[in-house]
Design a protein around this motif. Sequence first.
Motif, PDB file in Angstrom:
ATOM      1  N   GLN A 270     -14.267  11.855   3.282  1.00 44.24           N
ATOM      2  CA  GLN A 270     -14.207  10.391   3.182  1.00 44.24           C
ATOM      3  C   GLN A 270     -13.405   9.913   1.967  1.00 44.24           C
ATOM      4  O   GLN A 270     -12.804   8.855   1.989  1.00 44.24           O
TER       5      GLN A 270
ATOM      6  N   GLU B 150      -2.267   6.387   7.853  1.00 44.40           N
ATOM      7  CA  GLU B 150      -3.274   5.347   8.092  1.00 44.40           C
ATOM      8  C   GLU B 150      -4.622   5.755   7.505  1.00 44.40           C
ATOM      9  O   GLU B 150      -5.332   4.943   6.912  1.00 44.40           O
ATOM     10  N   LYS B 151      -4.948   7.022   7.672  1.00 44.54           N
ATOM     11  CA  LYS B 151      -6.229   7.503   7.150  1.00 44.54           C
ATOM     12  C   LYS B 151      -6.230   7.431   5.615  1.00 44.54           C
ATOM     13  O   LYS B 151      -7.239   7.092   5.005  1.00 44.54           O
TER      14      LYS B 151
ATOM     15  N   TRP C 116      -5.058  14.410   8.070  1.00 42.08           N
ATOM     16  CA  TRP C 116      -4.711  13.322   7.147  1.00 42.08           C
ATOM     17  C   TRP C 116      -3.425  12.637   7.573  1.00 42.08           C
ATOM     18  O   TRP C 116      -2.345  13.205   7.497  1.00 42.08           O
TER      19      TRP C 116
ATOM     20  N   GLU D  55      -6.759   4.006   4.431  1.00 44.27           N
ATOM     21  CA  GLU D  55      -8.180   3.665   4.568  1.00 44.27           C
ATOM     22  C   GLU D  55      -9.011   4.299   3.452  1.00 44.27           C
ATOM     23  O   GLU D  55      -9.941   3.683   2.935  1.00 44.27           O
TER      24      GLU D  55
END
Lengths: 163, 616
Positions: free
Chosen positions: B29, B537-538, B534, B541
């Motif tokens: 995360q 966009e990730k 990865w 975020e």
Amino acid sequence: MLKSLALEPAKCTGCLQCELACSWENEASFNPSKSRIRVFTFHEEGRFAPYTCTQCAEAWCLHACPVEAIVINGATGAKEVIEDVCVGCKVCTIACPFGTVNYNHDTGKVIKCDLCGGDPACARACPTEAITWVDADQTGYDRMQAWAARSVESIDATQGGGA
Amino acid sequence: MSWAGKILRVNLNAGTVTPEPLNMEWAMQYLGQRGLATKYLVEETDPKVDPLSPDNKLIMATGPLTGTMASTGGRYSVITKGPLTGAIACSNSGGFFGAELKHAGWDMIIFEGRSPKPVYLYVEDDHAELIPADEIWGKSVWETDQILHEKHADPLIRIAAVGRAAEKGCLYAAIVNDLHRAAGRSGVGTVMASKQVKAVVVRGTKGISNIRDPEAFEEVTEAAKKVLAENAVTGEGLPKYGTQVLMNVINEIGAMPTRNMRDVQFEGASKISGEAMYEPRESDGKPNLVTNGACFGCTIACGRISTIDPTHFTIKDKPQYRHASGGLEYEAAWALGSDEGIDDLDALTYANFLCNEDGLDPISFGATVAAAMELYEMGVITREDTGGIELKFGNAEALARCAELTARGEGFGQVLGLGSKRLCEKYGHPDLSMTVKGQEFPAYDPRGIQGMGLAYATSNRGACHLRGYSVASEVLGIPYKTDPLVTEGKAELVKAFQDATGAVDSSGLCVFTTFAWTLEDIAPQIDAACEGNWTPEKLQEVGERVWNLERKYNIEAGITGKYDTLPKRLLKEAAKTGPAKGMANRLDEMLPEYYSLRGWTPDGVPTPETLQRLGV
């Protein structure tokens, strides 16, 4: 044509990409402590200097080895350690005047630069051309050219640009 | 996998060192470094904790690419609650220490509690121990480095240490590694010293051999290096002039904070610029700059290595400073130079040496001296207060003396060590403190670069240029050019920069790569090294998640939306010269839109929906 590593400390920034490339090529690990080439930082002088085996023609390490584990690669001129033969006695590390043969405690063998079989990873990785892979008979070519250029400048300066 | 998968927990109360597995669920995360360490801090500490109490924790964290061959992959961050701001503190450093820690097999070190006696931590691969620090407590960073190198008789150890400033309670003390690289801002060194930890010594011989897809990693990191080499900023400007490439540029556009931000242009800028560092000096014919130097694995090499004129007043009787060391970066040159109206390059280099030698953040130090100079010229601070220092703008001798005193925590240096906010409050003029949330501004006046006003006001660690560098767009045209004098579109721009930076700061890479790289260049490198798919966009975020987590922590610490503002001077007093002449910063035109884009309430609180969307 036989080729050779040319090291130019003045161009080195001390980034260690060469050590990373060397350990990656030879150990499959990003691990400067296992690199065959090392960069030394002279902090108070503000200088960095890469250093590795120069592949002596009459190699002390090769002659010192009691089991003939160090052999000449005819194609590259590199003095290579045959791991299967090396007994880890370290006599070569004593014999080398430059300290560029070192013991690897993980394997119990010695390690030294083998020119990566003719395509040295350190030279490929160096971002500033402080390490280059050049004609073995012309390692001083660039420096000679630079000094030649200065002599041309001095002609221009003293004779008003010629003609 | 590229994470080492292991953290070292150091309990200073008990004197124990304990390995623990890295929480991989959190790593997926929060990636690493800034993000992941923030998650640990948030989970393990109360945001209301006194930053200098044993209940605060201090985390040194690497990213998954730290220690690899990815260009600039040598970064580590220090995360803690900061004593200067009372907000989350997160300071990022280069040099070689971070990579060494990773090569020893650790992703991060968590310090908790307070040691009853001064100690330092020694780490050699799996082995870690706390060692009494009697012989180094009270010494500078440079002395500490030398003593520990001699003691351990190992030239290959890497050392991060705090200096005398931190020990004496200076609130913006840095942790300095490799003699002249620093986790510089927000007083992370002060927290380390409060725990009676003087230094961390690391030697790593294990290396990194768990790259997820080695072939792909070679390919993408090589391609990315080419992008850096071919870019005008990272391939030419930064290697040649360092960050000092900006001095003349920013001065010309009228965004050079000068004399405690009374002015936006400095008449002496060219004398303290990157170009000036190449000028041979009269005494010995040598220029200030010796060479450029790189941090670990960095193919940009923006670092400045400098010497001081041996005949200069600062060192003519101090042979110990007649050698090369870390020279002026743009932030130090500005904060020690134009903010005090001083154009003496050697005096600035000397003050910068002292900041490295004893671990001072040169931005906060310089800006605090500047505030004190304004108060001195107003007659509020007297010569008696300063102990005889004639603290006028332009006085290089005064700057040198202030640096010596603050570095050692002596005399008026004790007052300067409080930082600009507390100093201005102490003398009854809080409005003259050029700070946000208690932290001093960096080198871009937000009257001349409007978006930076929003970036400063909303930065989670107080005024900072490294949280959302909209300068890239507003001045340099990266990734696209925007007008620095307009506010329209800046909320979106600042948010995008903040989020992207949050990801880069969590990866192990240097944010300076983003002059050339976008997340499109960075994501493949992380993805080749790490599990987790990865994508750009990730990563964006992850950055947004980190930003919101930091924000949530701050709000719980009492640093709410009402602190998202700028000093009155920047909001009311117009720039006197330059392209922004007649203009103040128009924060009010940007802030509501920014809150809305962030999914926060009009008071700047992340809504439950936003936190849920991001999984915070």
